[in-house]
Design an enzyme around this catalytic site. Sequence first.
Site, short mmCIF file in Angstrom:
data_model
loop_
_atom_site.label_atom_id
_atom_site.label_comp_id
_atom_site.label_asym_id
_atom_site.label_seq_id
_atom_site.Cartn_x
_atom_site.Cartn_y
_atom_site.Cartn_z
N HIS A 290 -31.57 -11.21 -38.35
CA HIS A 290 -32.70 -12.27 -38.40
C HIS A 290 -32.28 -12.75 -39.80
O HIS A 290 -33.47 -13.59 -39.45
CB HIS A 290 -34.04 -10.94 -39.30
CG HIS A 290 -34.21 -10.27 -37.48
ND1 HIS A 290 -34.12 -8.88 -37.38
CD2 HIS A 290 -35.31 -10.84 -36.03
CE1 HIS A 290 -34.50 -8.50 -35.88
NE2 HIS A 290 -34.94 -9.40 -35.71
N LYS B 124 -29.11 -13.77 -28.86
CA LYS B 124 -28.50 -12.77 -28.36
C LYS B 124 -30.11 -12.56 -26.44
O LYS B 124 -29.36 -12.03 -25.80
CB LYS B 124 -28.77 -11.09 -28.55
CG LYS B 124 -28.52 -9.87 -27.86
CD LYS B 124 -28.81 -8.36 -29.02
CE LYS B 124 -29.54 -8.30 -29.33
NZ LYS B 124 -31.05 -7.52 -28.61
N GLN C 17 -34.26 -15.20 -23.40
CA GLN C 17 -35.76 -15.82 -24.10
C GLN C 17 -36.11 -16.74 -24.34
O GLN C 17 -37.10 -18.20 -24.11
CB GLN C 17 -36.25 -14.74 -24.90
CG GLN C 17 -37.42 -15.00 -26.29
CD GLN C 17 -37.45 -13.57 -26.81
OE1 GLN C 17 -38.17 -12.58 -26.93
NE2 GLN C 17 -36.96 -13.54 -28.56
N SER D 287 -29.48 -5.25 -33.11
CA SER D 287 -30.19 -5.48 -32.07
C SER D 287 -30.92 -3.87 -33.50
O SER D 287 -30.46 -3.30 -33.81
CB SER D 287 -30.09 -5.02 -30.97
OG SER D 287 -31.74 -4.15 -30.27
N SER D 288 -32.23 -5.01 -32.87
CA SER D 288 -33.34 -3.50 -34.31
C SER D 288 -32.86 -2.44 -33.23
O SER D 288 -33.80 -1.00 -33.74
CB SER D 288 -34.62 -3.99 -33.97
OG SER D 288 -34.85 -5.49 -34.34
O1 PAF Z 1 -37.51 -11.34 -29.69
C1 PAF Z 1 -38.68 -11.14 -30.40
O2 PAF Z 1 -38.17 -10.29 -31.77
C2 PAF Z 1 -39.25 -11.11 -29.90
O3 PAF Z 1 -39.52 -11.30 -28.42
C3 PAF Z 1 -40.35 -12.10 -30.26
C4 PAF Z 1 -40.14 -13.64 -29.56
C5 PAF Z 1 -40.77 -12.08 -31.83
C6 PAF Z 1 -41.98 -11.63 -29.32
O4 PAF Z 1 -42.59 -11.55 -29.97
#
Ligand code: PAF
Length: 278
Positions: free
Chosen positions: A37, A149, A153, A185-186
Amino acid sequence: MRIISLKTDLDQVISEYRKSGKRIGFVPTMGALHQGHVSLVEASRKQADVTVCSIFVNPTQFNDKNDLLRYPRTPEQDILMLEQAGCDVLFMPPVEEVYPVPDTRVFDFGYLDKILDGAARPGHFNGVGQVVSILFSMVKPDVAFFGQKDYQQVMIIRELVRQLNLPVEIVPCPILREPDGLAMSSRNTLLSAEERKVAAHVPEFMQKAAQIYHEQDIDQARSYIQEAVSSQALMRLDYYMICDRNTLREIEHKNQPAISLIAVFVGKIRLIDNLFLD
Ligand code: PAF
């Protein structure tokens, strides 16, 4: 860094930025932040005048309620990380600010959400489409940053932006990995010490499968992954696919630009990863 939880307060800050002609970069997250992040915030700081981050664990994208309940939440640590990374505004809304009424919109992403995570997690990408479109309408970013990753999405969000004709540029950013190769990853924080060791096999198996793909073919790479994953008692394969990285359709010829994508359960925790096969 300004921390805002109400939409009306955010509106005010954003309209000031827009009035003064600032280019707004946006990093939407669900918190439990890691260096991946931080790299998105750094990318935004390079390409925009101001960086807005959001932390919102979006209920509509969890098809499994237990997954939502156990999703890691580390707000104090997240705030410190964002402060240090140079984020200007952190938007942390409660659920009612994002969804004052239930969002009943149903997106049609066509083939893109019928495969991989779309097939494995029904409704997941519709929920992502809902929250990202709402956050975009609130933050009004010029440019938004997403980790690769979540490759599928990123493609879904590009399609969302195209369908809604939104004036926002989508910038995919490279996967960051731990020293042993595991993609950041979280969800990694949810792994036990033993599971964490096992999880390091995911990138290792993917690398080996990539080599098999180059030296032999798709079927051999796939069989290798199936055998390698089932040799680990704590692992279960959800999917492994080699796709054209522009369409996410399964590859037909080895001269197509390929990406391998995997989802595995390590214990109860589902991890995803991908690798370009150049
Ligand atoms: O990738 C993520 O953390 C989530 O899918 C996002 C894009 C913040 C939407 O909730």
